[in-house]
Design a protein around this motif. Structure first.
Motif, PDB file in Angstrom:
ATOM      1  N   SER A  60       0.801  -1.224   0.000  1.00  0.00           N
ATOM      2  CA  SER A  60       0.000   0.000   0.000  1.00  0.00           C
ATOM      3  C   SER A  60       0.841   1.284   0.000  1.00  0.00           C
ATOM      4  O   SER A  60       0.321   2.363  -0.308  1.00  0.00           O
ATOM      5  CB  SER A  60      -0.950   0.012   1.193  1.00  0.00           C
ATOM      6  OG  SER A  60      -0.229  -0.047   2.402  1.00  0.00           O
ATOM      7  N   VAL A  61       2.128   1.183   0.342  1.00  0.00           N
ATOM      8  CA  VAL A  61       2.962   2.388   0.396  1.00  0.00           C
ATOM      9  C   VAL A  61       4.111   2.360  -0.611  1.00  0.00           C
ATOM     10  O   VAL A  61       4.853   3.346  -0.718  1.00  0.00           O
ATOM     11  CB  VAL A  61       3.523   2.624   1.812  1.00  0.00           C
ATOM     12  CG1 VAL A  61       2.405   2.639   2.848  1.00  0.00           C
ATOM     13  CG2 VAL A  61       4.580   1.588   2.172  1.00  0.00           C
ATOM     14  N   LYS A  62       4.268   1.266  -1.322  1.00  0.00           N
ATOM     15  CA  LYS A  62       5.362   1.167  -2.292  1.00  0.00           C
ATOM     16  C   LYS A  62       5.266   2.287  -3.322  1.00  0.00           C
ATOM     17  O   LYS A  62       4.198   2.580  -3.844  1.00  0.00           O
ATOM     18  CB  LYS A  62       5.325  -0.184  -2.997  1.00  0.00           C
ATOM     19  CG  LYS A  62       5.892  -1.328  -2.182  1.00  0.00           C
ATOM     20  CD  LYS A  62       5.844  -2.644  -2.958  1.00  0.00           C
ATOM     21  CE  LYS A  62       6.386  -3.780  -2.124  1.00  0.00           C
ATOM     22  NZ  LYS A  62       6.282  -5.081  -2.824  1.00  0.00           N
ATOM     23  N   THR A  66       9.429   6.135   1.703  1.00  0.00           N
ATOM     24  CA  THR A  66      10.822   5.698   1.688  1.00  0.00           C
ATOM     25  C   THR A  66      11.355   5.672   3.117  1.00  0.00           C
ATOM     26  O   THR A  66      11.290   6.681   3.823  1.00  0.00           O
ATOM     27  CB  THR A  66      11.694   6.639   0.846  1.00  0.00           C
ATOM     28  OG1 THR A  66      11.188   6.699  -0.495  1.00  0.00           O
ATOM     29  CG2 THR A  66      13.137   6.142   0.809  1.00  0.00           C
ATOM     30  N   ILE A  67      11.886   4.517   3.525  1.00  0.00           N
ATOM     31  CA  ILE A  67      12.528   4.402   4.826  1.00  0.00           C
ATOM     32  C   ILE A  67      14.034   4.523   4.630  1.00  0.00           C
ATOM     33  O   ILE A  67      14.588   3.976   3.671  1.00  0.00           O
ATOM     34  CB  ILE A  67      12.155   3.072   5.532  1.00  0.00           C
ATOM     35  CG1 ILE A  67      12.706   3.056   6.960  1.00  0.00           C
ATOM     36  CG2 ILE A  67      12.605   1.865   4.723  1.00  0.00           C
ATOM     37  CD1 ILE A  67      12.189   1.866   7.784  1.00  0.00           C
ATOM     38  N   SER A  68      14.682   5.251   5.525  1.00  0.00           N
ATOM     39  CA  SER A  68      16.131   5.431   5.412  1.00  0.00           C
ATOM     40  C   SER A  68      16.707   5.625   6.810  1.00  0.00           C
ATOM     41  O   SER A  68      15.960   5.744   7.787  1.00  0.00           O
ATOM     42  CB  SER A  68      16.454   6.634   4.523  1.00  0.00           C
ATOM     43  OG  SER A  68      15.957   7.823   5.084  1.00  0.00           O
ATOM     44  N   GLN A  79      10.049   8.926   4.847  1.00  0.00           N
ATOM     45  CA  GLN A  79       9.612   9.977   3.947  1.00  0.00           C
ATOM     46  C   GLN A  79       8.317   9.522   3.297  1.00  0.00           C
ATOM     47  O   GLN A  79       8.281   8.471   2.653  1.00  0.00           O
ATOM     48  CB  GLN A  79      10.678  10.248   2.879  1.00  0.00           C
ATOM     49  CG  GLN A  79      10.232  11.188   1.768  1.00  0.00           C
ATOM     50  CD  GLN A  79      10.052  12.613   2.235  1.00  0.00           C
ATOM     51  OE1 GLN A  79      10.865  13.120   2.993  1.00  0.00           O
ATOM     52  NE2 GLN A  79       8.974  13.266   1.794  1.00  0.00           N
ATOM     53  N   MET A  80       7.272  10.316   3.453  1.00  0.00           N
ATOM     54  CA  MET A  80       5.956   9.948   2.938  1.00  0.00           C
ATOM     55  C   MET A  80       5.505  10.981   1.909  1.00  0.00           C
ATOM     56  O   MET A  80       5.338  12.160   2.243  1.00  0.00           O
ATOM     57  CB  MET A  80       4.945   9.866   4.087  1.00  0.00           C
ATOM     58  CG  MET A  80       5.369   8.918   5.189  1.00  0.00           C
ATOM     59  SD  MET A  80       4.120   8.756   6.500  1.00  0.00           S
ATOM     60  CE  MET A  80       4.139  10.402   7.173  1.00  0.00           C
ATOM     61  N   GLU A  86      -6.355   7.692   3.575  1.00  0.00           N
ATOM     62  CA  GLU A  86      -6.256   6.395   4.253  1.00  0.00           C
ATOM     63  C   GLU A  86      -4.912   6.173   4.941  1.00  0.00           C
ATOM     64  O   GLU A  86      -4.719   5.164   5.617  1.00  0.00           O
ATOM     65  CB  GLU A  86      -6.535   5.241   3.280  1.00  0.00           C
ATOM     66  CG  GLU A  86      -5.712   5.272   2.001  1.00  0.00           C
ATOM     67  CD  GLU A  86      -6.479   5.890   0.842  1.00  0.00           C
ATOM     68  OE1 GLU A  86      -7.165   6.923   1.063  1.00  0.00           O
ATOM     69  OE2 GLU A  86      -6.379   5.349  -0.282  1.00  0.00           O
ATOM     70  N   ASP A  87      -3.971   7.109   4.773  1.00  0.00           N
ATOM     71  CA  ASP A  87      -2.708   7.045   5.492  1.00  0.00           C
ATOM     72  C   ASP A  87      -2.819   7.664   6.882  1.00  0.00           C
ATOM     73  O   ASP A  87      -1.873   7.608   7.674  1.00  0.00           O
ATOM     74  CB  ASP A  87      -1.604   7.776   4.719  1.00  0.00           C
ATOM     75  CG  ASP A  87      -1.271   7.103   3.395  1.00  0.00           C
ATOM     76  OD1 ASP A  87      -1.089   7.835   2.391  1.00  0.00           O
ATOM     77  OD2 ASP A  87      -1.181   5.862   3.367  1.00  0.00           O
ATOM     78  N   THR A  88      -3.963   8.271   7.172  1.00  0.00           N
ATOM     79  CA  THR A  88      -4.176   8.864   8.489  1.00  0.00           C
ATOM     80  C   THR A  88      -4.086   7.787   9.558  1.00  0.00           C
ATOM     81  O   THR A  88      -4.814   6.797   9.529  1.00  0.00           O
ATOM     82  CB  THR A  88      -5.549   9.549   8.551  1.00  0.00           C
ATOM     83  OG1 THR A  88      -5.562  10.657   7.651  1.00  0.00           O
ATOM     84  CG2 THR A  88      -5.849  10.050   9.956  1.00  0.00           C
TER      85      THR A  88
END
Length: 127
Positions: A60-62, A66-68, A79-80, A86-88
């Motif tokens: 759902s987030v691909k 980004t995770i770093s 980083q979103m 729906e990400d709430t």
């Protein structure tokens, strides 16, 4: 003892961006994950970053998240971009995972492997 402190949450309009930070008290020699809990639902995985820097995302987030990590700052980021209503959720940073293939592997699909959690930071996306 690993302590995790999240920050960076807030309110944003749909299509906007936010960057969450997770400050870690120990050196970044382990792996970490980001999870979220939508009100009324179970906690779910978002992304994980292994001790070698490899990353894993839920579908759902691909392409949007980004995770770093910054080992010098002992900080893990999420980083979103292109946020949707729906990400709430309340977002949590966690440490744990398991030793696999010569590294610590943190999968967002295996929440039961995470034993240390931050207090969470709220992200609200308005449409």
């Amino acid at each position: 003892q690993v302590n995790l402190v999240e920050s960076g949450g807030g309110s944003v309009e749909a299509g906007g961006s936010l960057t969450l930070s997770c400050k870690v008290s120990e050196t970044n020699r382990y792996c970490y994950g980001w999870f979220r809990q939508i009100r009324g639902k179970d906690q779910e995985g978002v992304a994980g970053i292994d001790s070698d820097g490899s990353t894993t995302y839920v579908d759902s987030v691909k392409g949007r998240f980004t995770i770093s990590r910054d080992t010098a700052k002992n900080t893990v980021y999420l980083q979103m971009n292109n946020l949707k209503s729906e990400d709430t959720a309340m977002y949590y940073c966690a440490s744990g995972g398991r030793w696999e293939g010569g590294k610590f592997h943190c999968s967002p699909h295996r929440i039961w492997e995470f034993g240390t959690w931050g207090q969470g930071t709220q992200v609200t996306v308005s449409s």
